[in-house]
Write a protein that holds these residues in place. Structure first.
Motif, PDB file in Angstrom:
ATOM      1  N   THR A   1      -4.478  12.683  62.218  1.00  0.00           N
ATOM      2  CA  THR A   1      -3.454  11.930  61.669  1.00  0.00           C
ATOM      3  C   THR A   1      -3.727  10.466  61.274  1.00  0.00           C
ATOM      4  O   THR A   1      -3.476  10.078  60.096  1.00  0.00           O
ATOM      5  CB  THR A   1      -2.024  11.975  62.441  1.00  0.00           C
TER       6      THR A   1
ATOM      7  N   TYR B   1       8.723   6.278  57.374  1.00  0.00           N
ATOM      8  CA  TYR B   1       7.349   7.167  57.770  1.00  0.00           C
ATOM      9  C   TYR B   1       7.161   6.765  59.238  1.00  0.00           C
ATOM     10  O   TYR B   1       6.869   7.729  60.047  1.00  0.00           O
ATOM     11  CB  TYR B   1       6.274   6.640  56.789  1.00  0.00           C
TER      12      TYR B   1
ATOM     13  N   GLN C   1       7.709   9.655  62.071  1.00  0.00           N
ATOM     14  CA  GLN C   1       6.351  10.015  62.594  1.00  0.00           C
ATOM     15  C   GLN C   1       6.626  10.070  64.442  1.00  0.00           C
ATOM     16  O   GLN C   1       6.191  10.744  64.943  1.00  0.00           O
ATOM     17  CB  GLN C   1       5.296   9.230  62.284  1.00  0.00           C
TER      18      GLN C   1
ATOM     19  N   VAL D   1       8.649  12.853  65.627  1.00  0.00           N
ATOM     20  CA  VAL D   1       7.795  14.171  65.565  1.00  0.00           C
ATOM     21  C   VAL D   1       6.787  13.767  66.810  1.00  0.00           C
ATOM     22  O   VAL D   1       6.751  14.761  67.592  1.00  0.00           O
ATOM     23  CB  VAL D   1       7.182  14.321  64.484  1.00  0.00           C
ATOM     24  N   ILE D   2       6.191  12.832  67.090  1.00  0.00           N
ATOM     25  CA  ILE D   2       5.210  12.557  68.236  1.00  0.00           C
ATOM     26  C   ILE D   2       6.110  12.667  69.413  1.00  0.00           C
ATOM     27  O   ILE D   2       5.446  13.088  70.400  1.00  0.00           O
ATOM     28  CB  ILE D   2       4.655  11.324  68.263  1.00  0.00           C
TER      29      ILE D   2
ATOM     30  N   SER E   1       2.188  16.618  67.696  1.00  0.00           N
ATOM     31  CA  SER E   1       1.554  15.988  66.993  1.00  0.00           C
ATOM     32  C   SER E   1       0.668  16.900  65.814  1.00  0.00           C
ATOM     33  O   SER E   1       0.157  16.358  64.934  1.00  0.00           O
ATOM     34  CB  SER E   1       0.224  15.594  68.048  1.00  0.00           C
TER      35      SER E   1
ATOM     36  N   ASN F   1       2.806  16.407  62.690  1.00  0.00           N
ATOM     37  CA  ASN F   1       2.412  14.993  62.245  1.00  0.00           C
ATOM     38  C   ASN F   1       0.800  15.087  61.651  1.00  0.00           C
ATOM     39  O   ASN F   1       0.810  14.623  60.466  1.00  0.00           O
ATOM     40  CB  ASN F   1       2.305  14.194  63.607  1.00  0.00           C
TER      41      ASN F   1
ATOM     42  N   ASN G   1       0.410  14.871  57.203  1.00  0.00           N
ATOM     43  CA  ASN G   1      -0.305  13.851  56.533  1.00  0.00           C
ATOM     44  C   ASN G   1      -1.685  14.319  55.769  1.00  0.00           C
ATOM     45  O   ASN G   1      -2.107  13.791  55.021  1.00  0.00           O
ATOM     46  CB  ASN G   1      -1.059  12.988  57.785  1.00  0.00           C
TER      47      ASN G   1
ATOM     48  N   TRP H   1       8.901  15.043  55.307  1.00  0.00           N
ATOM     49  CA  TRP H   1       9.084  14.622  56.757  1.00  0.00           C
ATOM     50  C   TRP H   1      10.601  14.876  57.370  1.00  0.00           C
ATOM     51  O   TRP H   1      10.714  15.328  58.587  1.00  0.00           O
ATOM     52  CB  TRP H   1       8.903  13.154  56.881  1.00  0.00           C
TER      53      TRP H   1
END
Length: 481
Positions: free
Chosen positions: A219, A340, A344, A347-348, A353, A356, A360, A397
């Motif tokens: 990513t 963003y 991100q 999500v992480i 991941s 993510n 990307n 997203w």
């Protein structure tokens, strides 16, 4: 616990804002001086090397520092494993890039890049010694110390660059700035934290987090390629002057949206990790982060787009006028870039991941196709298409966030659109109210003052809760002191 987390988050946001704000002011100060002393071609030479340094930096950390921050309670062996992995990986990468330097110079048709790249690439090698320390400071929310180190590094490296530029050392001054900045950051982190690496070469934590970290790595590389893709394409196809103008415009745009992104990034992941099993609370806090980000991002970036011409003329001179339309377009997309960062981190924080990474990968693949299809239409069309796509892709997203947390599109729409329309109205009104002015410095000052006051008035009349909370926090801390 809720109050404790709230106070910790507020303190982190305050120091993060101070750090980001001061960082961008210093970057602005030194950027103005260097922009007047150096040419677009000088910036173009260093700019085309950015993608190599950044990708090497991604590879040296390989996402393991993010994995450490994502742990509930990382131990010494976790930080130590990441430290030695970073150092060993960066040593190998520097060696590869050192011998590839002539090929880089050949690709961009610039022989001087051979020696220049070998010096510039030292910055990521030096940085490898501080990545694990930065993860330690981030995990422990040491925003005050991070701010001090960052500001010191910028001042020392900036003075070095200006001194060299005044001595006629052209693009070497920018290269030295990057190397000195990396060195001071490492030394500053070493000074502030108690943790020290030891010679226990236990890479078990690396193996345990390998799957998660590799997705983060992919990513990071994809994001780096996405952010620097146009610089490489312009450098190969259009020459160093056009590349320098784009690099300069991109730099100012990035500085502006990074002010907000870095502020929320320093606290977003630790806080979201803390509450990831509490869905309602997670959505509530994430939405507040969205509103906080929108409150600052929209007026800041739309405002920079409004004042782009007078800003460029006043600061770095009319020799950079070709960068103005590029900056105006980039700033519109830049207003959405901090979101963003939030998505991100959300999500992480859920350990996904993989989502993510794939989002990307798809983004860069589509971007590349669009840029190639429009490459014959010129710089502005390519930049405009790149910008529009980045805004639209935020919708993807949001779908991922809905799948993980239940966050609905209409909730996000309700959080963001009032700030966007308020900022757009303010900038349009400011444009017409000041359009009679012709002297660039006065016009710049007038538009900044008018837009700032008008935006605050609109927010106050709309009873924006974020504004009230920010004012309450500042005055509350002032009275406590």
């Amino acid at each position: 616990m809720a109050e404790s987390l709230k106070d910790k988050t507020a303190k982190g946001l305050m120091w993060g804002a101070l750090n980001s704000g001061t960082t961008q002011l210093l970057n602005l100060f030194f950027g103005i001086f260097l922009g007047r002393l150096l040419s677009p071609a000088d910036y173009g030479l260093v700019g085309v090397l950015s993608i190599f340094s950044l990708i090497a930096g991604n590879l040296q950390s390989s996402g393991f520092s993010t994995a450490v921050v994502n742990m509930k309670a990382p131990q010494h062996r976790d930080y130590n494993a990441v430290f030695w992995f970073n150092v060993l990986m960066s040593s190998c990468l520097y060696g590869v890039l050192f011998f590839c330097a002539p090929l880089i110079a050949l690709f961009f048709h610039q022989p001087e890049l051979t020696v220049l790249s070998r010096v510039v690439f030292l910055s990521f090698f030096i940085s490898s010694f501080g990545i694990s320390m930065n993860a330690y400071m981030t995990k422990n929310m040491m925003q005050r110390e991070m701010a001090i180190v960052s500001i010191a590094a910028l001042i020392i490296s900036g003075i070095t660059a200006i001194s060299m530029a005044l001595a006629g050392m052209t693009y070497w001054s920018i290269a030295a700035q990057q190397v000195v900045n990396s060195l001071v950051l490492v030394l500053g982190r070493l000074f502030f934290i108690k943790w020290r690496p030891t010679f226990d070469f236990d890479f078990t934590p690396i193996r345990q987090t390998f799957s998660f970290s590799m997705k983060i790595l992919v990513t990071m590389v994809i994001t780096t390629v996405s952010n620097n893709m146009l610089t490489v394409i312009f450098g190969n196809m259009l020459g160093m002057r056009t590349t320098g103008n784009f690099f300069q415009a991109s730099k100012w745009n990035t500085m502006a949206h990074s002010l907000i992104s870095n502020t929320v990034m320093q606290v977003a992941q630790p806080v979201l990790v803390e509450i990831r099993n509490e869905q309602e609370r997670e959505i509530r806090i994430f939405r507040k982060m969205l509103r906080f980000t929108a409150f600052f991002a929209f007026p800041a970036l739309l405002g920079l787009s409004l004042v782009s011409r007078e800003f460029i003329v006043t600061t770095i001179g009319e020799g950079w006028l070709d960068a103005v339309p590029i900056l105006q377009i980039l700033c519109i997309g830049g207003a959405f870039m901090p979101f963003y960062t939030l998505y991100q981190n959300l999500v992480i924080s859920h350990g996904r991941s993989d989502i993510n990474m794939w989002l990307n990968i798809l983004q860069i693949a589509i971007q590349l196709g669009i840029i190639i299809a429009l490459s014959h239409m010129g710089v502005l069309h390519m930049v405009a298409a790149y910008t529009v796509f980045n805004i639209v892709w935020l919708g993807v997203w949001q779908m991922a966030a809905h799948r993980l947390t239940g966050l609905r599109f209409m909730q996000v729409f309700a959080d963001l659109t009032p700030f966007f329309f308020a900022a757009a109205f303010v900038m349009i009104a400011t444009h017409y109210a000041t359009s009679w002015m012709t002297i660039a410095p006065l016009l710049l000052l007038a538009r900044v003052v008018v837009a700032g006051i008008l935006y605050l008035v609109v927010m106050k009349l709309a009873h924006a809760q974020i504004l009230d909370e920010c004012l309450h926090y500042v005055t509350h801390k002032h009275h406590q002191a």
